[in-house]
Design a protein around this motif. Structure first.
Motif, short mmCIF file in Angstrom:
data_model
loop_
_atom_site.label_atom_id
_atom_site.label_comp_id
_atom_site.label_asym_id
_atom_site.label_seq_id
_atom_site.Cartn_x
_atom_site.Cartn_y
_atom_site.Cartn_z
N GLY A 343 0.69 -1.12 -0.07
CA GLY A 343 -0.08 0.00 0.20
C GLY A 343 0.91 1.24 0.08
O GLY A 343 0.52 2.33 -0.55
N VAL A 347 -0.61 3.41 -3.10
CA VAL A 347 -1.62 4.39 -3.09
C VAL A 347 -1.25 5.63 -3.78
O VAL A 347 -1.83 6.21 -4.54
CB VAL A 347 -1.75 4.52 -1.50
N ARG A 374 -7.73 8.72 -2.14
CA ARG A 374 -6.20 8.31 -1.29
C ARG A 374 -6.89 7.89 0.02
O ARG A 374 -6.37 6.39 0.47
CB ARG A 374 -5.50 9.76 -0.94
N LEU A 377 -8.23 4.17 -0.87
CA LEU A 377 -7.32 3.34 -1.00
C LEU A 377 -6.13 2.99 -0.05
O LEU A 377 -5.80 1.91 0.36
CB LEU A 377 -6.17 3.89 -2.08
N GLN A 378 -6.03 4.03 1.05
CA GLN A 378 -5.28 3.91 2.34
C GLN A 378 -6.00 2.81 3.32
O GLN A 378 -5.37 1.96 3.90
CB GLN A 378 -5.15 5.12 3.09
N ALA A 381 -5.72 -0.66 2.01
CA ALA A 381 -4.46 -1.37 2.03
C ALA A 381 -4.21 -2.53 2.70
O ALA A 381 -3.46 -3.23 2.21
CB ALA A 381 -3.29 -0.29 2.23
#
Length: 381
Positions: A343, A347, A374, A377-378, A381
């Motif tokens: 990640g 990311v 963002r 996606l974080q 992860a």
């Protein structure tokens, strides 16, 4: 609830229906049969097509990838032009069908076919297209949408046009018998997320669309629960028809649609080669959590009507958990790390790709900015 809806694809559903291609394609049309890696020559589909087209003039093009690249598809375009093809027959799943939509449009365009994906050119003409579906998942056999990758730049973009809506689609559930388990599981998840993209937005008071979407979602929950017993006609029939209905335009007519999960997922596939359906399962739960304030009412409705969960203050949260359990039961990853992606490096790269492709205001409310992507996606992860 204002909309226009038309779906003119003729569906031929059931065992042995490939033979009907003989009468469904005019005998004077020169046909280009397009397929992927050659599995159709092992499962009998190729022989059925060969027999159905025995009185037609036809040729073939193989090698369309799981994520079709413009580099490969342009070779088919060149062949279609050289041989003066009149009709494209896609034999495969969503990737082959999407690729053939590009071929059908690009063959009659004088410029660079990638212009279609970058929206420099709006499709004005296309060759007629037919489909023999071999992998139920995307619903591409009866819609006008397509997604194509440019390998040279690791871009994955989409286009849509009613001119590439397939004229006919043959859906024979027997073809699923020889599919690998991974592909079948992907198909269940792909169809599930397609429905969610049209259903999990804000309330549009569209009773038919909501009710039909919930029926399809319940089908897919049952198909996932009965996945170990999937080797029977009833299971195959219902997966193939449910996946088709998930994205033929009906449940999305007149309602707010999201599609942010897809836009973010496309970038994961483009950069890291992860199966399309698996990118959706990675992104969607985190996206729902980040967007829960806007989606709470529909998540609660889904929890009650699809997963049969009790009403309480945390129903939206428990519905997201139920979605994750569904994916995990099919051994589908729900985190980037589960797919072997780090990640910390992924990311920033994915956010940069979203910015490059103008994906800066996603979702039904156009509220998913780059910063929100963002965060999604974080969390994923």
């Amino acid at each position: 609830m204002n909309f226009s809806f038309s779906n003119s694809t003729r569906i031929e559903f059931g065992q042995g229906r490939i033979a009907k291609l003989a009468s469904l394609i005019d005998a004077d049309q020169k046909v280009l049969v397009v397929y992927g890696g050659g599995s159709i020559k092992k499962n009998g589909v190729y022989d059925q097509i060969k027999d159905a087209l025995k009185d037609h003039s036809w040729l073939e093009f193989s090698g369309v990838e799981a994520n079709p690249t413009v580099e490969t598809l342009d070779k088919a375009v060149e062949l279609a032009r050289k041989e003066k093809v009149d009709y494209i027959l896609a034999v495969g799943g969503g990737s082959v069908i999407d690729g053939c939509k590009y071929i059908a449009a690009a063959t009659l365009y004088d410029g660079d076919g990638w212009d279609i994906l970058t929206r420099k050119y709006t499709v004005a003409r296309a060759l007629p297209l037919g489909v023999v579906l071999t992998l139920p998942a995307t619903g591409s056999e009866s819609n006008g949408g397509s997604v194509v990758t440019k390998a040279a730049t690791k871009e994955k973009l989409s286009f849509g046009s009613p001119l590439v809506l397939p004229r006919v689609a043959v859906l024979d559930p027997d073809v699923i018998k020889s599919l690998p388990e991974r592909q079948v599981a992907n198909g269940v998840v792909d169809a599930f997320v397609h429905i969610c993209e049209q259903y999990l937005s804000h309330n549009s008071d569209a009773w038919v669309q909501d009710g039909y979407a919930e029926a399809l979602l319940r089908n897919l929950v049952r198909l996932a629960e009965e996945f170990p017993q999937r080797d029977n006609d009833v299971w195959r029939n219902n997966l193939m028809w449910t996946a088709n209905q998930a994205l033929n335009g009906l449940i999305g007519a007149g309602v707010a649609q999201d599609w942010a999960t897809h836009m973010i997922g496309h970038e994961i596939t483009a950069l890291y080669g992860v199966d399309h359906a698996r990118t959706l399962a990675i992104v969607q739960p985190s996206l729902l959590r980040v967007q829960i304030a806007d989606k709470r009412a529909k998540l609660e409705q889904m929890g009650r009507n699809v997963f049969n969960l009790p009403q309480d203050d945390n129903l939206a949260e428990t519905t997201i958990e139920a979605i994750e359990r569904l994916y995990s039961s099919l051994e589908i990853p729900i985190r980037l790390s589960h797919a072997g992606i780090e990640g910390d490096t992924a990311v920033p790269a994915l956010v940069d790709a979203l910015e490059k492709h103008g994906m800066t205001a996603l979702g039904e409310n156009r509220a998913i900015t780059l910063d929100v992507s963002r965060e999604i996606l974080q969390r994923a992860a």
